[in-house]
Design a protein around this motif. Structure first.
Motif, PDB file in Angstrom:
ATOM      1  N   VAL A  20       0.836  -1.210   0.000  1.00  0.00           N
ATOM      2  CA  VAL A  20       0.000   0.000   0.000  1.00  0.00           C
ATOM      3  C   VAL A  20       0.866   1.253   0.000  1.00  0.00           C
ATOM      4  N   ILE A  21       1.912   1.254   0.807  1.00  0.00           N
ATOM      5  CA  ILE A  21       2.813   2.410   0.843  1.00  0.00           C
ATOM      6  C   ILE A  21       3.484   2.604  -0.513  1.00  0.00           C
ATOM      7  N   ALA A  22       3.887   1.522  -1.165  1.00  0.00           N
ATOM      8  CA  ALA A  22       4.524   1.621  -2.483  1.00  0.00           C
ATOM      9  C   ALA A  22       3.575   2.242  -3.506  1.00  0.00           C
ATOM     10  N   VAL A  23       2.310   1.850  -3.451  1.00  0.00           N
ATOM     11  CA  VAL A  23       1.327   2.408  -4.387  1.00  0.00           C
ATOM     12  C   VAL A  23       1.071   3.878  -4.077  1.00  0.00           C
ATOM     13  N   ILE A  24       0.977   4.222  -2.803  1.00  0.00           N
ATOM     14  CA  ILE A  24       0.711   5.614  -2.418  1.00  0.00           C
ATOM     15  C   ILE A  24       1.832   6.539  -2.890  1.00  0.00           C
ATOM     16  N   VAL A  25       3.084   6.109  -2.734  1.00  0.00           N
ATOM     17  CA  VAL A  25       4.213   6.958  -3.132  1.00  0.00           C
ATOM     18  C   VAL A  25       4.642   6.710  -4.582  1.00  0.00           C
ATOM     19  N   ARG A  26       3.909   5.862  -5.276  1.00  0.00           N
ATOM     20  CA  ARG A  26       4.134   5.552  -6.695  1.00  0.00           C
ATOM     21  C   ARG A  26       5.557   5.033  -6.965  1.00  0.00           C
ATOM     22  N   VAL A  30      10.363   0.082  -7.746  1.00  0.00           N
ATOM     23  CA  VAL A  30      11.489   0.150  -6.811  1.00  0.00           C
ATOM     24  C   VAL A  30      11.267  -0.811  -5.641  1.00  0.00           C
ATOM     25  N   THR A  31      10.037  -0.921  -5.194  1.00  0.00           N
ATOM     26  CA  THR A  31       9.732  -1.849  -4.107  1.00  0.00           C
ATOM     27  C   THR A  31       9.988  -3.292  -4.539  1.00  0.00           C
ATOM     28  N   LEU A  32       9.645  -3.628  -5.787  1.00  0.00           N
ATOM     29  CA  LEU A  32       9.934  -4.972  -6.295  1.00  0.00           C
ATOM     30  C   LEU A  32      11.435  -5.226  -6.366  1.00  0.00           C
ATOM     31  N   VAL A  33      12.195  -4.212  -6.772  1.00  0.00           N
ATOM     32  CA  VAL A  33      13.653  -4.368  -6.838  1.00  0.00           C
ATOM     33  C   VAL A  33      14.225  -4.553  -5.439  1.00  0.00           C
ATOM     34  N   LEU A  95      17.522   2.375  -3.484  1.00  0.00           N
ATOM     35  CA  LEU A  95      17.653   3.704  -2.900  1.00  0.00           C
ATOM     36  C   LEU A  95      18.404   4.646  -3.821  1.00  0.00           C
ATOM     37  N   ALA A  96      19.391   4.138  -4.533  1.00  0.00           N
ATOM     38  CA  ALA A  96      20.137   4.977  -5.476  1.00  0.00           C
ATOM     39  C   ALA A  96      19.229   5.440  -6.621  1.00  0.00           C
ATOM     40  N   THR A  97      18.326   4.588  -7.057  1.00  0.00           N
ATOM     41  CA  THR A  97      17.431   5.010  -8.147  1.00  0.00           C
ATOM     42  C   THR A  97      16.430   6.042  -7.659  1.00  0.00           C
ATOM     43  N   LEU A  98      16.073   6.035  -6.389  1.00  0.00           N
ATOM     44  CA  LEU A  98      15.196   7.064  -5.852  1.00  0.00           C
ATOM     45  C   LEU A  98      15.864   8.432  -5.897  1.00  0.00           C
ATOM     46  N   LYS A  99      17.153   8.461  -5.633  1.00  0.00           N
ATOM     47  CA  LYS A  99      17.903   9.729  -5.641  1.00  0.00           C
ATOM     48  C   LYS A  99      17.997  10.300  -7.053  1.00  0.00           C
TER      49      LYS A  99
END
Length: 101
Positions: A20-26, A30-33, A95-99
């Motif tokens: 749910v958190i992954a969907v909320i923050v779109r 990244v969550t799957l990775v 985390l690096a891809t989020l940055k």
């Protein structure tokens, strides 16, 4: 090895919360990775069952895949530590891809 095992209620609740958190923050991909080891474990079971039903042959000696490695002679702590290392690398990559975004 684990000394305390979480029941289905706790594990499913945590998984649902993370989803749910992954969907909320779109950030679903990244969550799957970041959860790559869990995805690999689940995929190994799906592939094993599908292969056995369709072809009558097994892909792994046993599914989930960590049991396959244990049956190949790896000690349980060795499998666990390797999976921890892989998880750490995948989380750092996620985390690096989020940055970058």
């Amino acid at each position: 090895p684990a000394q305390v095992f979480m029941g289905d209620v706790g594990a499913l609740a945590i998984g649902a919360a993370i989803g749910v958190i992954a969907v909320i923050v779109r950030q679903e991909v990244v969550t799957l990775v970041m959860g790559g080891v869990f995805v690999l474990e689940t995929a190994s079971v799906i592939l094993q069952v599908g292969s056995f039903k369709l072809r009558g042959k097994r892909i792994f000696k046993m599914a989930p895949i960590h049991h396959h490695f244990e049956l190949k002679g790896w000690a349980e702590p060795k499998v666990i530590v390797r999976f921890w290392i892989i998880s750490l690398i995948l989380v750092l990559f996620g985390l690096a891809t989020l940055k970058i975004r």
